[in-house]
Design a protein around this motif. Structure first.
Motif, PDB file in Angstrom:
ATOM      1  N   VAL C 680      37.719  30.492 -23.965  1.00 59.87           N
ATOM      2  CA  VAL C 680      39.097  30.777 -24.372  1.00 59.87           C
ATOM      3  C   VAL C 680      39.450  29.804 -25.492  1.00 59.87           C
ATOM      4  CG1 VAL C 680      41.481  31.047 -23.625  1.00 59.87           C
ATOM      5  CG2 VAL C 680      39.635  31.486 -22.017  1.00 59.87           C
ATOM      6  N   ARG C 681      39.922  30.352 -26.604  1.00 62.68           N
ATOM      7  CA  ARG C 681      40.199  29.510 -27.773  1.00 62.68           C
ATOM      8  C   ARG C 681      41.625  28.974 -27.783  1.00 62.68           C
ATOM      9  NH1 ARG C 681      37.903  34.220 -29.328  1.00 62.68           N
ATOM     10  NH2 ARG C 681      35.791  34.106 -30.138  1.00 62.68           N
ATOM     11  N   ASP C 682      42.514  29.717 -27.138  1.00 62.67           N
ATOM     12  CA  ASP C 682      43.932  29.402 -27.281  1.00 62.67           C
ATOM     13  C   ASP C 682      44.533  28.952 -25.958  1.00 62.67           C
ATOM     14  OD1 ASP C 682      43.442  30.394 -29.796  1.00 62.67           O
ATOM     15  OD2 ASP C 682      44.410  32.329 -29.442  1.00 62.67           O
ATOM     16  N   LEU C 683      45.438  28.008 -26.030  1.00 64.44           N
ATOM     17  CA  LEU C 683      46.190  27.575 -24.849  1.00 64.44           C
ATOM     18  C   LEU C 683      47.491  28.377 -24.781  1.00 64.44           C
ATOM     19  CD1 LEU C 683      45.748  23.685 -24.984  1.00 64.44           C
ATOM     20  CD2 LEU C 683      44.831  25.256 -23.261  1.00 64.44           C
ATOM     21  N   PRO C 684      48.078  28.526 -23.608  1.00 58.16           N
ATOM     22  CA  PRO C 684      47.562  28.110 -22.305  1.00 58.16           C
ATOM     23  C   PRO C 684      46.539  29.108 -21.766  1.00 58.16           C
ATOM     24  CG  PRO C 684      49.701  29.138 -22.015  1.00 58.16           C
ATOM     25  CD  PRO C 684      49.428  29.116 -23.501  1.00 58.16           C
ATOM     26  N   LEU C 685      45.858  28.683 -20.679  1.00 57.69           N
ATOM     27  CA  LEU C 685      44.781  29.481 -20.093  1.00 57.69           C
ATOM     28  C   LEU C 685      45.370  30.462 -19.087  1.00 57.69           C
ATOM     29  CD1 LEU C 685      42.451  26.398 -19.673  1.00 57.69           C
ATOM     30  CD2 LEU C 685      42.216  28.202 -21.404  1.00 57.69           C
ATOM     31  N   THR C 686      46.141  31.403 -19.592  1.00 58.35           N
ATOM     32  CA  THR C 686      46.791  32.372 -18.695  1.00 58.35           C
ATOM     33  C   THR C 686      45.733  33.279 -18.086  1.00 58.35           C
ATOM     34  OG1 THR C 686      47.063  33.954 -20.486  1.00 58.35           O
ATOM     35  CG2 THR C 686      48.874  32.427 -20.117  1.00 58.35           C
ATOM     36  N   PRO C 687      46.025  33.835 -16.910  1.00 53.90           N
ATOM     37  CA  PRO C 687      45.068  34.761 -16.290  1.00 53.90           C
ATOM     38  C   PRO C 687      44.699  35.898 -17.244  1.00 53.90           C
ATOM     39  CG  PRO C 687      46.869  34.289 -14.770  1.00 53.90           C
ATOM     40  CD  PRO C 687      47.212  33.619 -16.064  1.00 53.90           C
ATOM     41  N   GLU C 688      45.677  36.319 -18.021  1.00 53.94           N
ATOM     42  CA  GLU C 688      45.423  37.422 -18.944  1.00 53.94           C
ATOM     43  C   GLU C 688      44.372  37.029 -19.986  1.00 53.94           C
ATOM     44  OE1 GLU C 688      49.096  39.182 -19.922  1.00 53.94           O
ATOM     45  OE2 GLU C 688      48.173  40.789 -21.078  1.00 53.94           O
ATOM     46  N   ARG C 689      44.504  35.838 -20.547  1.00 49.58           N
ATOM     47  CA  ARG C 689      43.529  35.368 -21.537  1.00 49.58           C
ATOM     48  C   ARG C 689      42.159  35.152 -20.899  1.00 49.58           C
ATOM     49  NH1 ARG C 689      47.421  31.559 -24.348  1.00 49.58           N
ATOM     50  NH2 ARG C 689      48.125  32.856 -26.073  1.00 49.58           N
ATOM     51  N   VAL C 690      42.178  34.593 -19.694  1.00 58.03           N
ATOM     52  CA  VAL C 690      40.906  34.305 -19.021  1.00 58.03           C
ATOM     53  C   VAL C 690      40.185  35.606 -18.706  1.00 58.03           C
ATOM     54  CG1 VAL C 690      39.882  33.344 -16.916  1.00 58.03           C
ATOM     55  CG2 VAL C 690      41.689  32.086 -18.112  1.00 58.03           C
ATOM     56  N   LEU C 691      40.939  36.607 -18.250  1.00 60.40           N
ATOM     57  CA  LEU C 691      40.322  37.895 -17.918  1.00 60.40           C
ATOM     58  C   LEU C 691      39.714  38.523 -19.171  1.00 60.40           C
ATOM     59  CD1 LEU C 691      39.900  39.933 -15.609  1.00 60.40           C
ATOM     60  CD2 LEU C 691      42.028  41.038 -16.310  1.00 60.40           C
ATOM     61  N   GLU C 692      40.467  38.463 -20.245  1.00 64.99           N
ATOM     62  CA  GLU C 692      39.993  39.043 -21.501  1.00 64.99           C
ATOM     63  C   GLU C 692      38.704  38.338 -21.953  1.00 64.99           C
ATOM     64  OE1 GLU C 692      41.484  39.238 -26.055  1.00 64.99           O
ATOM     65  OE2 GLU C 692      42.974  38.702 -24.547  1.00 64.99           O
ATOM     66  N   ALA C 693      38.725  36.990 -21.875  1.00 70.79           N
ATOM     67  CA  ALA C 693      37.541  36.232 -22.299  1.00 70.79           C
ATOM     68  C   ALA C 693      36.367  36.485 -21.363  1.00 70.79           C
ATOM     69  CB  ALA C 693      37.864  34.742 -22.356  1.00 70.79           C
ATOM     70  N   SER C 694      36.655  36.662 -20.098  1.00 72.67           N
ATOM     71  CA  SER C 694      35.539  36.867 -19.166  1.00 72.67           C
ATOM     72  C   SER C 694      34.946  38.249 -19.389  1.00 72.67           C
ATOM     73  CB  SER C 694      35.983  36.629 -17.724  1.00 72.67           C
ATOM     74  OG  SER C 694      36.373  37.803 -17.108  1.00 72.67           O
ATOM     75  N   GLU C 695      35.767  39.188 -19.882  1.00 71.79           N
ATOM     76  CA  GLU C 695      35.204  40.507 -20.197  1.00 71.79           C
ATOM     77  C   GLU C 695      34.385  40.474 -21.483  1.00 71.79           C
ATOM     78  OE1 GLU C 695      38.526  43.068 -19.763  1.00 71.79           O
ATOM     79  OE2 GLU C 695      38.140  43.220 -17.614  1.00 71.79           O
ATOM     80  N   ARG C 696      34.802  39.652 -22.425  1.00 73.83           N
ATOM     81  CA  ARG C 696      33.980  39.480 -23.637  1.00 73.83           C
ATOM     82  C   ARG C 696      32.597  38.983 -23.243  1.00 73.83           C
ATOM     83  NH1 ARG C 696      38.306  36.967 -26.337  1.00 73.83           N
ATOM     84  NH2 ARG C 696      37.392  34.936 -25.961  1.00 73.83           N
ATOM     85  N   ARG C 697      32.583  38.078 -22.288  1.00 73.67           N
ATOM     86  CA  ARG C 697      31.308  37.546 -21.816  1.00 73.67           C
ATOM     87  C   ARG C 697      30.466  38.666 -21.199  1.00 73.67           C
ATOM     88  NH1 ARG C 697      31.653  34.358 -16.272  1.00 73.67           N
ATOM     89  NH2 ARG C 697      32.651  36.332 -15.871  1.00 73.67           N
ATOM     90  N   SER C 698      31.115  39.512 -20.379  1.00 69.17           N
ATOM     91  CA  SER C 698      30.366  40.593 -19.740  1.00 69.17           C
ATOM     92  C   SER C 698      29.773  41.520 -20.782  1.00 69.17           C
ATOM     93  CB  SER C 698      31.286  41.400 -18.823  1.00 69.17           C
ATOM     94  OG  SER C 698      32.035  40.539 -18.022  1.00 69.17           O
ATOM     95  N   VAL C 699      30.578  41.772 -21.838  1.00 72.44           N
ATOM     96  CA  VAL C 699      30.077  42.642 -22.903  1.00 72.44           C
ATOM     97  C   VAL C 699      28.868  42.002 -23.557  1.00 72.44           C
ATOM     98  CG1 VAL C 699      30.617  43.596 -25.172  1.00 72.44           C
ATOM     99  CG2 VAL C 699      32.306  43.721 -23.341  1.00 72.44           C
TER     100      VAL C 699
END
Lengths: 168, 297, 705
Positions: C680-699
């Motif tokens: 995650v590049r941007d603060l804060p580490l909201t669940p929404e950002r974390v979920l999005e980043a974790s899906e990028r990882r899955s991709v």
């Protein structure tokens, strides 16, 4: 300009104050009664800086319409005298920085310990959840609550007979 | 220029209150616990011309269980002025409707719960409060009284929009009725930020008399309930994992969630699917363990 | 229970425990009026007309015409007038003010003032504000004469830049040519609110002989006095600032806030005037700089760092305030505490049509450490190295030169890193764990002075300008004085600072007071012991950086610390749970242990808020969460397991501890997430950002299969 007179017991003393019906108790306690331990921060009942006890239970005076205090017993930290076990615990642990939230914390813990004399840490944290401290003194505030529980338990123990050493 | 000082109306009997309510209509803001009214006044969103408080009417504060109702199931009757804390701490409620006690204990802080009332939280119809979704799922109803009589309104029909109810200007909400006979009930409060935050997504799931009711709160103007989706579980002794997943996904597809500080519409839709499924999985465990219920933060 | 702070003598209960402490908001004077501010509803607008004709006769109004002839002010750039006279530059910019008999009457009166505006184009993002064609906020700019403008500012008003700080160290092109691995990333950190529990509060009155007296919650009484003197055309001695204790400040109560408006009203009314802000107005007063930071880091394959280029855009909002200083410190914190032969930093302080951003606990370091320490983990991953080993290989040690050219002494970065790694169980497995290290400068140059006076009753009085905002500075200074005087702490008094009485002090910021005042005290007590009556001592730390090369002495004394976090992620919702947070802070010598612990705990908890949910959100310059329901701060029930080491060394200097632990906390949590593959590049580490980043990882992982 005041529209009505409100009567309640404040820290054990009957009082009569002037207030407008849509004023909050916080404004009235500060302006009419000169209390300074009740303080406004959020104005939404979220932070607990304005906490007072109403019939022994904590409430947010910033969102309590003043006339709703009619006939009630209101306690603020000024009414605890300075040496209440919860106050002593806060002092011992040094559980405060700027001190702005401290009266609300003390009153909330006092009410908690009357209901649950031996709360575990999670119960204390939950009970304090709605009392915000921006200085971030929470760890020591929880310790102070535990210490206060111990001091109150000491007080509840049967008093020693004459000549016995006082419990300090 | 100065704003008019509002009248303070403090009736001591329900009859007197109904008479004042009928006389003032929308002119009078009804004050139950007063937390919501206090916030609105502080924010400059409300300048009442009259405040009608029910605080002095002792007859509106009670918790009673009727054991012999027509349905043969017990019925919990809650006086509208009963505080959240009184409900949460009542042994009667903790025993018979534990999900109610544990969910009310999740609302805001002890301070707010000492002040806020069960009638007030329903009459406010605040989309992000915890109790409406649960009471909706429990199939609760409210008694609305007016000088002309009284009517029973289900919570489903009471909350009709964003902070909007079907109460008429001459009516007062006097009682909440919660039916018994619950086989299992669960309330899940998903917060996206602080533990003190209001829910981003709230899910109440209840099975009573073999029928499932899932209500999702905090995601739209009013509690969201889809009987046709819940009907998928009809006749099932238990809710299997696959069915739980399907109901979750269908709920997510059926709801058009709001965006606010607690999450975007897109995100909420994702969480609805997960949280509904998890609620049903828990409900299944509760039913399997025979008729318990609980709420989960 | 051990007696806290060696205070062996229990006397009166603490006024914070009895509720009898009196903050700035509690100060009252007879006949005083209450103020309310009228604010611009536009982010950028010409102020055409301010009409007060509907006001009742007993209400006093302050309008642009009243302040047009008053001096410009600003602690670093002279870019502000008492009210927005020509143009309003943000939603909430004060355009008028009223004083009335009660707070309620003032609020109602403020609504009766009519203002006509002509709306102008506005810009909200710092990178966009520097582009050609962006609306210009301050086409003409002058550097302030205030002491706070000490470091050589380089304004470029034609592209909304009020300061461009540079570090030029080594040869950056050669450095990247030597690098075998280069990682590059852009990070964003949001604006945040200090949320002091006590809002801004001040009260002003004019004496019969034309002096201005101001009671105000301020961390900077002398800087405030300088600016007020310039505004009202008075000699500095014509102004008296009294600084009662504050219900929290965290950087928000610095320089001129509302004191000039209240003083203007008081002069016009001929009566004292008091202002206490409404909570939502705090968000319109001063916030933390949102920042965009680009990092390019080059290393050898063995992990040796060779080159680092950083560009910081610090969004300072409508008025510079101390933004140039923040951009400077963000700039020199961004290389991190590492030996890097080639460093190139450009840090821009940029005007936009947002409320002003200024000092905030961490002072630019929070943003810089987020970008710098996240990048270290990107590099470690690329190199296949343990992030701890990578850091230990490059971290500064005693005698090393920092990229500013100064030689570092009393260096403990490696100790701090090893301590946090040990406590978080780094050796048992790194999954879900992350760490970060910080260096943060202290105000340099600066001056502190103190007077100690012997009283007839055998007690002593300490006169100094240090502000008390909960950090315990008054008590720490009393304890140091008591220790040196050889008396119990109760016999040392510390009256509320009053600029008529106390000697000059730079300000109570950058965690410098206990250190600086502690040193000044030694001389003051020595003198007092000689003459038996009065002693004066001062402490000066000298240094500074060349603004065009960033070479010189950035800080005479470095705050050093590290944080480690262990997290758990709900992969389906993105909800991040911090399980354990540990910091290790170099504390030198601790004066008052409970206060030091509280400062560190509070700093960690504020860091947790910045990491997880604190963010001011805007819609076209309008703040959309200016209340404590929509803007969350950490509560008791939000805390993970929190532990820490305050590392002391016998004979060491005192180190300020107020803001060392905050900046590395978000980065440690971000790195813990990264250990799970979630970037995650941007603060804060909201669940929404974390979920999005974790899906990028899955991709990514799906693509690589």
């Amino acid at each position: 300009m005041a529209a009505m007179e409100i009567h309640f017991t404040l820290n054990g003393q009957p009082v009569a104050v002037q207030a407008e019906p849509d004023e909050m108790l916080l404004e009235v306690l500060r302006r009419e009664l000169g209390l300074r331990s009740v303080r406004e921060t959020c104005g939404l009942g979220i932070c607990g800086a304005c906490t007072a006890l109403l019939n022994g239970q904590p409430i947010s005076t910033c969102i309590l319409l003043a006339p709703l205090a009619e006939g009630c017993e209101i306690t603020t930290v000024e009414g605890l005298g300075g040496h209440h076990p919860v106050q002593r615990a806060f002092e011992e642990v040094q559980a405060f920085q700027c001190g702005y939230c401290t009266p609300g914390m003390i009153l909330t813990i006092k009410a908690l310990l009357e209901e649950e004399p031996e709360p575990d840490e999670e119960t204390i944290r939950r009970a304090l959840g709605g009392n915000l401290c921006r200085c971030g003194c929470y760890l020591k505030i929880v310790q102070a609550a535990q210490r206060a529980a111990a001091l109150l338990a000491e007080e509840r123990r049967p008093q020693p007979g004459p000549g016995a050493a006082p419990v300090s | 220029m100065a704003r008019p000082i509002p009248a303070w109306l403090a009736p001591t009997s329900l009859e007197e209150a109904l008479e004042l309510r009928a006389r003032y209509g929308e002119e009078a803001t009804v004050v139950a616990g007063g937390t919501f009214v206090g916030i609105l006044i502080n924010q400059g969103l409300l300048q009442p011309t009259a405040l009608l408080t029910l605080r002095q009417i002792a007859a509106l504060t009670y918790l009673r269980v009727e054991d012999a109702t027509a349905s043969g199931k017990p019925l919990l009757r809650i006086g509208a002025m009963t505080t959240h804390r009184a409900l949460e701490r009542s042994p009667l409620v903790q025993r018979g409707w534990p999900v109610l006690a544990s969910t009310f204990a999740l609302v805001a802080s002890p301070r707010v719960r000492n002040q806020a009332t069960v009638g007030g939280v329903l009459a406010d119809a605040d989309y992000a409060s915890d109790p409406p979704a649960l009471l909706h799922a429990l199939g609760a109803s409210v008694v609305a009284r007016s000088p002309h009589g009284q009517r029973l309104i289900s919570v489903e029909e009471l909350i009709i929009g964003h902070y909007e109810t079907s109460l008429r200007p001459d009516e007062l909400l006097t009682e909440i009725q919660v039916p018994g006979g619950i086989e299992g009930a669960i309330y899940r409060k998903f917060r996206s930020r602080s533990s003190e935050d209001r829910p981003c997504v709230a899910v109440a799931a209840v099975r009573r008399e073999g029928r499932l009711r899932v209500t999702v709160g905090a995601v739209a103007e009013r509690p969201q309930y889809f009987p046709e989706i819940c009907a998928l579980a009809r006749g099932q002794a238990s809710i299997e994992a696959e069915l739980a997943r399907e109901i979750g996904e269908r709920y997510a597809a059926a709801i058009d969630p709001i965006s606010d500080a607690r999450g975007s519409s897109h995100y909420r839709r994702r969480v609805i699917a997960v949280e509904v499924r998890r609620a049903l999985e828990e409900l299944n465990r509760i039913i399997a363990a025979r008729g318990g219920s609980q709420s989960h933060a | 229970m051990p007696e806290p702070g060696g205070n062996a003598h229990y006397t009166e209960p603490d006024p914070r425990v009895t509720g009898t402490i009196r903050y700035a908001q509690d100060v009252e004077l007879p006949e005083m009026l209450y103020a309310c501010v009228v604010r611009s509803p536009y982010a950028h607008a010409r102020v055409l007309r301010v009409d007060t004709s509907a006001l009742p006769v007993d209400v006093v109004a302050l309008t642009p015409d009243d302040v047009r002839s008053l001096g410009l002010y600003g602690c670093q750039m002279k870019d502000q007038q008492v009210l927005a006279v020509e143009r309003a530059l943000y939603i909430g910019d004060p355009v008028a003010a009223v004083a009335a008999a009660s707070p309620r009457a003032a609020r109602e009166a403020a609504e009766l003032i009519e203002v006509d505006y002509e709306e102008l184009p506005a810009v909200f993002d710092a990178v966009e504000a520097m582009q050609p064609g962006a609306p210009l906020l301050h086409p003409d700019l002058a550097i302030s004469e205030n002491d706070a403008a000490y470091f050589g500012m380089r304004p470029e008003p034609q592209r909304n830049v009020c300061h461009h700080f540079r570090i030029r160290h080594g040869d950056i092109e050669q450095g990247f040519a030597e690098a075998e691995i280069i990682v590059e990333e852009t990070y964003r950190t949001p604006s945040a609110q200090h949320v002091p529990m006590e809002p801004h509060a001040c009260l002003a009155r004019w004496t019969a002989d034309g002096r201005l007296e101001v009671w105000t919650g301020t961390q900077t009484p002398f800087n405030l006095r300088m600016d007020l003197a310039g505004i009202f055309g008075l000699p500095q001695e014509g102004i008296r600032i009294i600084a009662p204790p504050m219900g929290g400040a965290f950087g928000s109560k610095t320089f001129v806030r509302y004191e000039a408006i209240v003083a203007g009203l008081a002069r016009k009314a001929g009566r004292p005037v008091k202002l206490v802000l409404r909570r939502d107005e705090e968000w319109l007063t001063l916030n933390r700089h949102p920042a965009t930071i680009h990092v390019k880091l080059g290393a050898k394959r063995d992990g040796t760092l060779v080159a680092k280029q950083v560009t910081c855009w610090a969004n300072t909002g409508a008025y510079a305030d101390c933004g140039p200083g923040v951009a400077q410190k963000m700039g020199f914190a961004s290389p991190g505490p590492y030996r890097i032969p080639h460093v190139w930093v450009d840090s821009y302080c940029v005007y936009t049509n947002l409320p002003s951003n200024g000092a905030f606990r961490g002072y630019g370091a929070t943003q810089a450490v987020w970008a710098s320490e996240r990048t270290m983990d990107l590099l470690a991953e690329r190199l296949g190295l343990d992030p701890l080993e990578l850091r230990l290989k490059n971290v500064l040690v005693d005698g090393d030169r920092y990229c500013t050219g100064e030689i570092m002494h009393d260096v403990h970065f490696a100790d701090c890193l090893k301590a946090v790694a040990g406590q978080i169980g780094w050796q048992r497995g790194r999954r879900g764990k992350g760490l970060a290290v910080l260096l943060k400068g202290m105000q340099t140059p600066s001056r502190a002075s103190i007077v100690v006076e012997a009283n007839e009753d055998g007690s002593y009085t300490v006169h100094c300008a240090t502000a008390e905002m909960g950090q315990g500075a008054w008590r720490a200074i009393r304890m140091l004085a008591a220790e040196q005087l050889g008396v119990p702490v109760e016999r040392v008094h510390f009256p509320v600072p009053d600029t008529d009485i106390v000697p000059y002090d730079t300000r109570t910021t950058s965690s410098r007071s206990t250190y600086m005042m502690g040193r000044a005290l030694v001389e003051a007590v020595r003198q007092l012991k000689e003459n038996g009556e009065l002693g004066y001592g001062e402490c000066v730390n000298e240094g500074g950086l060349d603004p065009d090369t960033g070479q010189g002495i950035a800080s005479t004394h470095w705050h050093q610390g590290a944080a480690a976090a262990e997290v758990h992620v709900d992969e389906e919702t993105g909800k991040l749970e911090v399980v354990h947070l540990h910091t290790a802070i170099y504390a030198g010598r601790i004066v008052n242990p409970p206060a030091a612990q509280l400062q560190n705990e509070g700093s960690m908890i504020m860091g947790l808020g910045s990491a997880l949910f604190e963010e001011i959100t805007f819609a076209d310059g309008q703040i959309t969460n200016a209340n404590l329901s929509d803007y969350n701060i950490p509560a008791a029930d939000d805390l993970p397991r929190i532990t820490y080491d305050l590392i002391e060394r016998p004979g060491a200097e005192i180190h300020g501890l107020g803001e060392t632990a905050l900046p590395p906390v978000p980065a440690a949590i971000g790195n813990a997430l990264f250990s799970l593959g979630i970037h995650v590049r941007d603060l804060p580490l909201t669940p929404e950002r974390v979920l999005e980043a974790s899906e990028r990882r899955s991709v990514h992982s799906a693509a690589s299969v």
